[in-house]
Design a protein around this motif. Structure first.
Motif, short mmCIF file in Angstrom:
data_model
loop_
_atom_site.label_atom_id
_atom_site.label_comp_id
_atom_site.label_asym_id
_atom_site.label_seq_id
_atom_site.Cartn_x
_atom_site.Cartn_y
_atom_site.Cartn_z
N HIS A 495 12.09 4.12 -12.29
CA HIS A 495 12.55 5.48 -12.38
C HIS A 495 13.53 5.47 -11.83
O HIS A 495 14.13 5.40 -11.16
CB HIS A 495 11.50 5.84 -11.53
CG HIS A 495 11.79 7.14 -10.67
ND1 HIS A 495 10.93 8.66 -11.89
CD2 HIS A 495 12.05 7.74 -9.79
CE1 HIS A 495 11.56 9.32 -10.67
NE2 HIS A 495 12.50 8.39 -9.28
N GLY A 496 14.10 6.27 -12.99
CA GLY A 496 15.52 6.46 -13.03
C GLY A 496 16.60 4.82 -12.48
O GLY A 496 16.46 4.52 -13.78
N GLU A 497 17.04 4.88 -11.37
CA GLU A 497 17.98 3.40 -11.65
C GLU A 497 17.11 2.42 -10.84
O GLU A 497 17.73 1.46 -10.14
CB GLU A 497 19.22 3.32 -10.72
CG GLU A 497 20.40 4.89 -11.38
CD GLU A 497 21.78 4.85 -10.67
OE1 GLU A 497 21.38 4.49 -9.34
OE2 GLU A 497 22.30 4.95 -11.09
N HIS A 498 15.67 2.49 -10.48
CA HIS A 498 15.08 2.22 -9.94
C HIS A 498 13.32 1.09 -10.74
O HIS A 498 13.23 1.26 -11.38
CB HIS A 498 14.04 2.33 -8.67
CG HIS A 498 15.29 3.02 -7.84
ND1 HIS A 498 15.76 4.17 -7.78
CD2 HIS A 498 16.06 2.74 -6.68
CE1 HIS A 498 16.55 4.42 -6.71
NE2 HIS A 498 16.33 3.23 -6.46
N VAL A 499 13.50 -0.27 -10.34
CA VAL A 499 12.44 -1.15 -11.22
C VAL A 499 11.19 -0.85 -9.80
O VAL A 499 11.83 -1.38 -8.55
CB VAL A 499 12.44 -2.10 -11.66
CG1 VAL A 499 11.92 -2.64 -12.30
CG2 VAL A 499 13.73 -2.14 -12.29
N ILE A 500 10.43 -0.04 -9.83
CA ILE A 500 8.65 -0.49 -9.13
C ILE A 500 7.78 -1.57 -9.05
O ILE A 500 7.42 -1.37 -10.19
CB ILE A 500 8.66 0.71 -8.58
CG1 ILE A 500 9.70 1.64 -7.90
CG2 ILE A 500 7.13 0.65 -7.91
CD1 ILE A 500 8.93 3.09 -8.24
N VAL A 501 7.65 -2.32 -8.46
CA VAL A 501 6.46 -3.36 -8.64
C VAL A 501 5.91 -3.84 -7.84
O VAL A 501 6.27 -3.34 -6.57
CB VAL A 501 7.81 -4.85 -8.53
CG1 VAL A 501 6.49 -5.58 -8.68
CG2 VAL A 501 8.02 -5.41 -9.84
N ALA A 502 4.51 -3.27 -8.34
CA ALA A 502 3.21 -2.68 -7.01
C ALA A 502 2.10 -4.35 -7.35
O ALA A 502 1.18 -4.66 -8.14
CB ALA A 502 2.46 -1.62 -7.49
N GLY A 503 1.25 -4.78 -6.04
CA GLY A 503 0.56 -5.74 -6.06
C GLY A 503 0.65 -6.39 -6.64
O GLY A 503 1.51 -7.10 -6.48
N GLY A 504 -0.22 -7.08 -6.99
CA GLY A 504 -0.68 -8.51 -8.50
C GLY A 504 -1.42 -9.77 -7.54
O GLY A 504 -1.85 -9.49 -5.93
N THR A 505 -1.44 -11.02 -7.88
CA THR A 505 -1.96 -11.76 -7.41
C THR A 505 -0.98 -13.07 -6.69
O THR A 505 -0.47 -13.05 -7.33
CB THR A 505 -2.95 -12.76 -7.88
OG1 THR A 505 -2.72 -13.63 -9.28
CG2 THR A 505 -4.43 -11.16 -8.53
N ARG A 506 -0.90 -13.52 -5.72
CA ARG A 506 -0.47 -15.00 -5.53
C ARG A 506 -0.90 -15.52 -5.65
O ARG A 506 -0.47 -17.13 -4.89
CB ARG A 506 0.48 -14.96 -4.02
CG ARG A 506 -0.64 -14.09 -2.68
CD ARG A 506 0.01 -13.64 -1.56
NE ARG A 506 -1.01 -14.42 -0.33
CZ ARG A 506 -1.20 -13.55 0.20
NH1 ARG A 506 -1.10 -12.02 -0.93
NH2 ARG A 506 -1.65 -13.52 1.29
N GLY A 507 -3.06 -16.27 -5.95
CA GLY A 507 -3.21 -17.17 -5.48
C GLY A 507 -4.59 -16.84 -6.60
O GLY A 507 -4.98 -15.69 -6.89
N ASP A 508 -5.98 -18.19 -6.88
CA ASP A 508 -7.14 -17.68 -7.46
C ASP A 508 -8.00 -17.10 -6.49
O ASP A 508 -8.48 -16.18 -7.45
CB ASP A 508 -6.88 -19.39 -8.26
CG ASP A 508 -6.42 -19.63 -8.94
OD1 ASP A 508 -5.67 -18.65 -10.32
OD2 ASP A 508 -6.19 -21.24 -9.00
N ASP A 509 -7.38 -16.89 -5.10
CA ASP A 509 -8.51 -15.69 -4.26
C ASP A 509 -8.59 -14.48 -4.77
O ASP A 509 -7.73 -14.78 -4.91
CB ASP A 509 -8.75 -16.58 -2.92
CG ASP A 509 -9.82 -17.04 -2.24
OD1 ASP A 509 -10.58 -15.61 -2.43
OD2 ASP A 509 -10.25 -17.63 -1.34
N ILE A 510 -9.23 -14.23 -4.52
CA ILE A 510 -9.17 -12.79 -4.33
C ILE A 510 -9.03 -11.97 -3.54
O ILE A 510 -8.18 -11.01 -2.95
CB ILE A 510 -10.91 -11.96 -4.83
CG1 ILE A 510 -10.87 -10.20 -4.53
CG2 ILE A 510 -11.54 -12.36 -3.62
CD1 ILE A 510 -10.50 -9.75 -6.33
N ALA A 511 -8.93 -13.08 -1.81
CA ALA A 511 -8.16 -12.58 -0.99
C ALA A 511 -6.63 -12.38 -1.32
O ALA A 511 -5.71 -12.19 0.07
CB ALA A 511 -8.46 -13.57 0.23
N LEU A 512 -6.52 -13.07 -2.32
CA LEU A 512 -4.54 -13.01 -2.03
C LEU A 512 -4.29 -12.19 -3.11
O LEU A 512 -3.29 -12.19 -3.57
CB LEU A 512 -4.58 -14.76 -2.60
CG LEU A 512 -4.76 -15.93 -2.01
CD1 LEU A 512 -4.63 -17.25 -2.84
CD2 LEU A 512 -4.16 -15.77 -0.66
#
Length: 695
Positions: A495-512
């Motif tokens: 968005h303009g001069e910004h890159v926005i990154v949201a969410g994703g996973t940090r491990g195989d568990d759904i809790a991550l």
């Protein structure tokens, strides 16, 4: 008062050691632990028995008597910024060889100032002002007591804080006794960093200017959040030069910036080498109160100004929306005049830069793709392009300079790590060098192709790397900084001069699954920052777009093994504005709006669409893939199927905007009961879609 009367008035009955972890530790002169008295938790401080070594029984008895007199003096002090002394009690176990040592009982506090400033970064200025003002008020009470009391032993460890950051001065009862003993023993610790020059004189007399000098060090410690260790001497070519106390602390004075800069003249006066030139603590209190009021007033004015700016931007946004409505009305009028005009019969490749025959004719100016399709008088015209090199689903695609970059999941495991590029002009597929990532998200940042997050090919671990393709060397390089968190399959949008990154996973568990949002100002390239706004729920496999000044988040999100497609929107200003995140969260709360979901999951979100448009997906009830195209109707707040449809049923396809009125749809799968069936039914189809006026 007789010594027996003193003891009688101070001794507390039925004191028990509390079974809690609210307080505890080892101090310089004794252990501190929690006790219970009258159903209330208090702090108990016992004196190290080592202080009684090599003393006769008579000396021990005199020491205890002197200690009780000092405790009696403390018990008479009453001020909200002085620690409340309750009394003493005698534990059952005694290891002092005949002389039972009293344990001091006092008010329970949450933390010390030194621990607080070390534990928390970027403490708000109003809390810092409140703390030092509380300390100055406590000192003012002591200095104006009859007779005056000089603390002598003040330092950040002896300034204690309540849970609400109210500061109180402690260690009054033992100060003179312990300090006298320490000087005779020649002890030295970090508190000398706060002591004035006259304290180095063996015959020096404690006086109120001493406390004023020490207070200046506490101000530096609080505002800079560093222990203010002064310089001893300055080294020059001609040897060493003795410095004044202000010069010794020059580096910490220079760090008094922002709201704290107003205190610098006062701190320098308090650090004067001559005790007679230092201001009284009463003067210090008044000047801090004035600075505190100025800071509070300025902060309030800033908040008011900022709130007015938000209201102004909101008004301007409404004006822009009215203009859009006017333009849409004009477009409808234009459609009436162009209804009888011939349409373009050739494929839509010409509009994205593919040269057709010279006989190609120009099409009258048409509205944007989704606006046109929403009108009901346009249909989607599809053109089949060159197929993918390998079948692909769960793909990600970006377009730049008539080149289409694709990566995703394929039955061919090697394709996981590949980035394919399709040249629209030459109608040819190529392959970029392996990036070392898979499940990373391709994005164009500042004109450069980047792969954000994903998994490392070598270890399969999630990564926070942002790799950029360098055209000159034809290699992947770390041009942009790493993200703050590792994440695979996040949502990414620019968005303009910004890159926005949201969410994703940090491990195989759904809790991550992540729920945080990071943002990068790519021209500044100073690093990612985590915004205060979080996702409404943790999400992965996210599609993002900007539509009508709102950030739109759509995700395939697994809850209790049921499949859903959730769609949320929020004004993009709440994400990209650092000022809003720091100051306005209490005025205008972060508000996500949830849109009703289409009756299918694994749909593809069309980027830069207004109104929002989704393609394909799997019907929730029949689990069959569909060719449906739906547009979100802002009036009814629901998704409406339009007349046009895809040429083939598919889910988890990739889609990118080629221009204002053309999209490219890539891959997908015709079955997704399991990963195996998804792979076996993955597609190579690449199609270009554009709105065409109905005859």
């Amino acid at each position: 008062m007789a010594d027996a009367d003193i003891v009688q008035r101070l001794v507390l009955k039925e004191v028990t050691v509390a079974k809690c972890k609210e307080h505890g530790g080892e101090g310089a002169y004794g252990r501190v632990y929690a006790v219970s008295y009258c159903e209330t938790i208090w702090a108990a401080k016992e004196i190290h028995s080592i202080l009684f070594e090599h003393r006769s029984e008579t000396e021990k008895g005199k020491f205890v008597e002197a200690l009780l007199r000092e405790c009696h003096q403390c018990s008479k002090l009453r001020h909200p910024n002085i620690i409340q002394f309750l009394g003493v009690y005698y534990p059952e176990v005694d290891g002092t060889k005949g002389v039972q040592l009293p344990v001091m009982v006092m008010e329970m506090m949450a933390d010390s100032l030194s621990s607080f400033v070390e534990k928390y970064q970027n403490i708000p200025a109003h809390i810092k002002f409140s703390i030092i003002h509380d300390v100055s008020l406590g000192l003012c009470y002591l200095h104006n007591h009859n007779p005056p009391i000089v603390h002598c032993n003040l330092h950040p460890n002896n300034v204690l804080l309540t849970e609400h950051h109210r500061a109180k001065i402690s260690d009054l009862g033992m100060a003179k006794v312990i300090n006298t003993d320490s000087r005779k023993a020649g002890t030295k610790d970090s508190r000398v960093d706060f002591m004035p020059p006259e304290s180095l004189n063996e015959l020096s007399n404690y006086s109120t200017p001493m406390d004023v000098f020490i207070f200046a060090g506490i101000v530096l410690h609080t505002f800079n959040q560093q222990w203010p260790t002064p310089l001893d001497k300055m080294q020059t070519d001609n040897g060493s030069v003795t410095l004044s106390e202000v010069e010794r602390r020059q580096q910490y004075l220079d760090k008094l910036s922002g709201e704290g800069e107003v205190l610098r003249p006062l701190v320098e006066e308090c650090l004067d080498d001559d005790p007679a030139k230092r201001p009284t603590i009463a003067t210090v209190c008044r000047r801090i109160q004035s600075s505190k009021d100025t800071c509070s007033t300025q902060s309030t004015m800033n908040m008011i100004t900022l709130h007015q700016k938000v209201e102004q931007l909101s008004s301007e946004m409404k004006q822009q929306q009215n203009k859009i409505l006017q333009l849409q009305t004009t477009i409808k009028e234009m459609e009436k005049h162009t209804k009888s005009m011939p349409t373009q019969s050739q494929a839509s490749k010409q509009d994205i830069g593919i040269t057709e025959s010279p006989e190609s004719k120009l099409t009258p100016v048409a509205p944007p793709l989704t606006t046109a399709l929403a009108s009901g008088r346009y249909q989607m015209k599809w053109t089949r392009l060159a197929d993918l090199p390998v079948p692909m689903y769960d793909a990600y695609v970006v377009v730049q300079d008539k080149k289409v970059y694709v990566t995703g999941i394929s039955p061919n495991d090697e394709a996981l790590h590949q980035v394919y590029v399709y040249n629209i002009n030459t109608d040819h597929w190529d392959q970029l060098p392996v990036s070392g990532h898979y499940f990373g998200i391709p994005q164009i940042i500042g004109g450069r192709l980047a792969i954000i997050g994903g998994r490392l090919s070598a270890t399969k671990e999630r990564t926070n790397k942002v790799l950029t393709y360098d055209v000159a060397s034809q290699t992947w390089i770390s041009y942009y900084p790493d993200m703050l968190s590792v994440r695979s399959k996040p949502g990414v949008v620019t968005h303009g001069e910004h890159v926005i990154v949201a969410g994703g996973t940090r491990g195989d568990d759904i809790a991550l699954v992540q729920d945080d949002i990071e943002i990068l100002n790519w021209p500044e390239n100073t690093g990612w920052r985590r915004v205060s706004t979080t996702l409404p729920v943790p999400m992965y496999d996210i599609s993002c777009t900007i539509s009508d000044s709102h950030l739109v988040i759509m995700s395939y999100y697994s809850i209790d093994l049921k499949n859903y497609t959730v769609v949320y929107t929020i004004p993009v200003s709440e994400i990209v504005s650092p000022t809003r995140n720091r100051l306005l969260s209490w005025i205008v709360p972060n508000k996500w709006s949830q849109l009703t979901t289409a009756n299918r999951w694994a749909v593809a979100l069309v980027p830069n669409s207004s109104p929002l448009m989704v393609l394909g997906g799997t019907d929730r009830t029949s689990t069959v893939q569909t060719t449906d195209i739906s547009i979100f109707d802002n009036t009814s707040k629901s998704w409406k199927k339009i007349e046009s449809s895809l040429t083939s049923a598919r889910s988890t396809a990739a889609v990118a905007a080629v221009n204002n009125n053309a999209i490219i749809v890539i891959g997908g799968c015709t079955s997704r009961v399991s990963t195996a069936s998804a792979k076996s039914s993955s597609m190579t189809i690449v199609e270009l879609g554009q709105a065409e006026l109905l005859q």
